[in-house]
Design a protein around this motif. Sequence first.
Motif, PDB file in Angstrom:
ATOM      1  N   GLN A 180       0.851  -1.188   0.000  1.00  0.00           N
ATOM      2  CA  GLN A 180       0.000   0.000   0.000  1.00  0.00           C
ATOM      3  C   GLN A 180       0.889   1.241   0.000  1.00  0.00           C
ATOM      4  OE1 GLN A 180      -3.526   0.317  -0.029  1.00  0.00           O
ATOM      5  NE2 GLN A 180      -2.955   2.448  -0.414  1.00  0.00           N
ATOM      6  N   PRO A 181       0.873   2.038  -1.062  1.00  0.00           N
ATOM      7  CA  PRO A 181       1.780   3.180  -1.133  1.00  0.00           C
ATOM      8  C   PRO A 181       1.291   4.374  -0.322  1.00  0.00           C
ATOM      9  CG  PRO A 181       0.416   3.107  -3.096  1.00  0.00           C
ATOM     10  CD  PRO A 181       0.061   1.888  -2.288  1.00  0.00           C
ATOM     11  N   GLN A 182       2.245   5.213   0.074  1.00  0.00           N
ATOM     12  CA  GLN A 182       1.883   6.464   0.727  1.00  0.00           C
ATOM     13  C   GLN A 182       1.050   7.336  -0.201  1.00  0.00           C
ATOM     14  OE1 GLN A 182       5.180   8.744   2.128  1.00  0.00           O
ATOM     15  NE2 GLN A 182       5.437   7.565   4.016  1.00  0.00           N
ATOM     16  N   GLN A 183       1.470   7.384  -1.457  1.00  0.00           N
ATOM     17  CA  GLN A 183       0.802   8.159  -2.492  1.00  0.00           C
ATOM     18  C   GLN A 183       0.610   7.253  -3.702  1.00  0.00           C
ATOM     19  OE1 GLN A 183      -0.258  11.248  -1.979  1.00  0.00           O
ATOM     20  NE2 GLN A 183       0.707  11.435   0.041  1.00  0.00           N
ATOM     21  N   PRO A 184      -0.349   7.557  -4.611  1.00  0.00           N
ATOM     22  CA  PRO A 184      -0.618   6.669  -5.745  1.00  0.00           C
ATOM     23  C   PRO A 184       0.423   6.805  -6.866  1.00  0.00           C
ATOM     24  CG  PRO A 184      -2.050   8.572  -5.862  1.00  0.00           C
ATOM     25  CD  PRO A 184      -1.310   8.684  -4.554  1.00  0.00           C
ATOM     26  N   PHE A 185       1.657   6.448  -6.551  1.00  0.00           N
ATOM     27  CA  PHE A 185       2.683   6.459  -7.583  1.00  0.00           C
ATOM     28  C   PHE A 185       3.804   5.499  -7.220  1.00  0.00           C
ATOM     29  CE2 PHE A 185       3.847  10.040  -4.759  1.00  0.00           C
ATOM     30  CZ  PHE A 185       5.126   9.649  -4.385  1.00  0.00           C
TER      31      PHE A 185
END
Length: 310
Positions: A180-185
């Motif tokens: 699960q990323p901190q931000q969608p990238f």
Amino acid sequence: MRDIVVLHENDEWLVPLRAEFAKRGVTAIEWFLDTGAVAFDEAPADAVYYNRMSASSHTRGHRFAPELTRAVLTRLESFDRTVVNNTKVLAFEVCKLSQYAALQRAGLQVPRTHAVVGKQHILEAAQAFNQWPLILKPNRGGKGLGVQRFESIEPLQKYLARTDIDEPLDGIWLLQEYIQPQQPFITRAEFIGRKFLYTVQVNTEDGFELCPADNCSIEEQFCPTGEQAHKFSITERFDNHDIIGKLEGFLEANQIDVAGIEFIEDAAGELFVYDVNTNTNYNQAAEQRAGVAATGMGALADYLISLARA
């Protein structure tokens, strides 16, 4: 100066490299590898040979291009020719499991991963893996093609019941934990001559099938040209991060001269490396917006010319 020979199977990917060579008054020889013969006992010309063979060659109808390239590279190395991205590197390009093992040896984190051969074993293996969401992807793919995310066992079961699912090219499926990323990238670090060039941030909100190339043959909605160009941006966030030194050490230990390496940052700030692209491309629109001093293709042309003049 010796000749520079580019081994490849995709003419479109060479367009920006040709332009950079032309700016420098150099014309490289292009060796298209799809089918053909290898005169293994005959000495090849003393040149610099740059291997740009891709794991995704089969998606362009060149099923055995990597196998032919391996034979060509083996011949070149047997005569001690200068090869950029040698046979060992080609093996990494077509096998993610080999990448993960080498990355771990270099002290880098990779996502938890299990391998499965035979579609009939995937469901049982996923139950044993027991980590959701789950990523299912081919060991040998390319361009992010075939990457699927499942939230639970039920949608995976429905997916596997379909009759239109293609087996991975080498028969190996990978079950992988979803980070699960901190931000969608995701972040892709580019290296030339085993040295860090820059990192590019890639927005993943529309899916996994993303590629930083200008002339990308992925489905239109994912192509990073035109209206999708904003998905790719150069970032300096990791320029001084210790992951860069570890990645350079990984490249040095495995004789990888040119690569783009992708990693993701989870919610706790941990970095996980999940893909090594030894046939790397660069997004010129992102480079122009960032005003980078050394473009990817320009730096690559300079590196190859320096080898040819050595």
